[in-house]
Scaffold this active site. Structure first.
Site, short mmCIF file in Angstrom:
data_model
loop_
_atom_site.label_atom_id
_atom_site.label_comp_id
_atom_site.label_asym_id
_atom_site.label_seq_id
_atom_site.Cartn_x
_atom_site.Cartn_y
_atom_site.Cartn_z
N GLU A 71 0.90 -1.15 -0.01
CA GLU A 71 0.03 0.16 -0.16
C GLU A 71 0.92 1.33 0.08
O GLU A 71 0.68 2.23 -0.80
CB GLU A 71 -0.82 0.01 1.25
CG GLU A 71 -1.85 1.22 1.49
CD GLU A 71 -1.94 1.52 2.92
OE1 GLU A 71 -1.72 2.65 3.28
OE2 GLU A 71 -2.57 0.64 3.62
N HIS A 72 1.92 1.15 0.92
CA HIS A 72 2.92 2.61 0.71
C HIS A 72 3.61 2.62 -0.30
O HIS A 72 3.60 3.80 -1.04
CB HIS A 72 3.87 2.20 1.86
CG HIS A 72 3.32 2.52 3.31
ND1 HIS A 72 4.10 3.70 4.06
CD2 HIS A 72 2.38 2.09 4.20
CE1 HIS A 72 3.16 3.73 5.16
NE2 HIS A 72 2.61 2.79 5.29
#
Length: 451
Positions: A71-72
């Site tokens: 996600e990052h």
């Protein structure tokens, strides 16, 4: 709309006239990409989300924390955009963009004016399909995530939540922390995260949901153009990935009691039992039960522990449901020396509800609270977008406000009492963070609390 509308995976086009004059449509492309929209009259903005039904529970040991790590990384640059380019795209139009990793899904989303929706679709599609996972950025972001985990470990409310889920779910995948742990994040390799990305971010995995000022046909056109620009073959036939098995999974409790000893001014307590899963017909009764027990300032926990006795500032309950399991949790923050008393009172209220049920007045109040909260939440396109995405990924049915209100209104006093009695018979787990004596929270049966 009368009743819930099913979202079968073999029907390429659906259209629903929902409550409040909104219009819901769904298109499944031949490649398996699912595109959903809710056109809301009078809206001048829209929220768009790109979803995959992959969360922390889906990781294997060598990839623990990879879902959150990924996600990052999807914000760190693509083959055509730098991380700064992505940030500027939304900042320049006053938009918001972010992502969320949960136990059963991941979502990348943005909220923009209607005029900027095509841009938001293009940028999110680029992030989703064409992330570089650059090795240097990977190592840099590893440090960021370790700092995020350290920040969470400094927050006792985060710590008690993680320990509580571990205690309730034990070895079940739902008991694992969403963000992983420092050891797992330090050890995971770029290759492992890359494989996780390529295996789960395919056309048949992708769900796009948009709510607000949106024209569905235009949305489909923007999506196809953006995905084809990323060289996705949208003509290669594929069936959307199957939804999770909705049958209830028996939970083996991890521990009756977990205490994290820390020199804090306040003890954070969380206790509870396995709850109701997402497809269970008793979910409306589950939400009513939670509302009466600890869902507001008139709830039993709030009135007994805060208003009558002044033992806590924050005290509440929550009800969470997943595809095959659920949890009912009761929280309070209090003086460490009063922790046994407060925990005892919370359990007493839970058991009193199970033994005596709720009153007609409590039922009416809970129904009014839940109905009003549901209606107010839908004033926000974020909530509508999330409702669409989760409906497609989790339950496979769309429930509008009218049907939500009908289900809440159908709950009876007997239904709540019967469910509470069943839940109270399930193994109880207690988690505490602070200067708490573990012996004071444990009875001879491993669950009873000494007050």
């Amino acid at each position: 709309m009368n009743g819930a509308v099913a979202f079968p995976l073999d029907v390429p086009e659906l259209e629903i006239a929902a409550s409040g004059g909104s219009r819901v449509r769904r298109t499944i492309l031949p490649s398996g990409v699912r595109i959903l929209s809710e056109q809301v009259p009078g809206s001048q903005s829209a929220t768009v989300g790109f979803w995959v039904a992959v969360g922390s529970r889906d990781e294997v040991p060598v990839t623990y924390g990879s879902t959150h790590f990924l996600e990052h990384l999807l914000f760190k640059g693509t083959t055509s955009r730098t991380a700064l380019d992505i940030a500027v795209s939304f900042d320049a139009v006053g938009g918001e963009h972010n992502a969320m990793t949960a136990k059963e899904y991941t979502c990348y989303y943005a909220k923009v004016r209607d005029l900027d929706l095509p841009m938001a679709v293009r940028v999110l599609a680029d992030m989703f399909t064409s992330s570089l996972l650059d090795p240097d950025e990977f190592e840099s972001e590893r440090g960021v995530i370790l700092e995020e985990l350290a920040m969470a470990d400094d927050d006792p409310s985060d710590v008690v939540s993680e320990r509580f889920f571990e205690a309730v779910f034990g070895g079940h995948a739902l008991g694992r922390p969403i963000g992983g742990n420092p050891a797992a994040i330090s050890a995971v390799t770029r290759e492992a995260v890359w494989e996780h990305y390529r295996a789960n971010y395919r056309p048949q995995d992708l769900v796009i949901s948009v709510a607000g000022a949106v024209d569905h046909d235009e949305l489909v056109g923007w999506t196809i153009a953006a995905l084809e620009a990323a060289q996705w073959n949208l003509h290669l036939p594929a069936h959307p990935v199957a939804r999770r098995d909705p049958s209830f999974d028996v939970i083996d409790r991890g521990s009756p009691l977990v205490v994290v000893d820390r020199p804090l001014e306040q003890a954070n307590l969380l206790l509870g039992v396995p709850g109701v899963h997402a497809a269970d017909d008793r979910r409306p009764a589950f939400t009513v039960l939670n509302s009466v027990l600890g869902g507001g300032m008139s709830s039993r926990l709030f009135q007994e522990i805060r208003e009558k006795r002044g033992l806590a500032y924050s005290v509440y309950s929550f009800a969470a449901s997943y595809s095959d399991a659920g949890v009912l949790g009761l929280y309070a923050g209090c003086s460490p020396k009063r922790a046994p008393e407060v925990a005892g009172l919370m359990i007493d209220e839970f058991r009193r509800l199970a033994e005596g049920g709720i009153t007609a007045d409590e039922l009416a109040r809970a129904q009014g609270q839940l109905g009003g909260a549901s209606a107010l939440a839908l004033e926000d396109s974020d909530t509508r977008m999330t409702r669409l995405g989760r409906s497609e990924l989790t339950t496979g049915e769309f429930v509008d406000l009218d049907e939500t209100l009908r289900r809440i209104a159908s709950v009876t006093v007997d239904a709540v009492r019967d469910l509470a009695e069943e839940l109270a018979a399930r193994p109880l787990s207690i988690a505490a963070v602070g200067a708490v004596d573990a012996a004071s929270l444990t009875g001879l049966d491993g669950t009873a609390v000494a007050a």
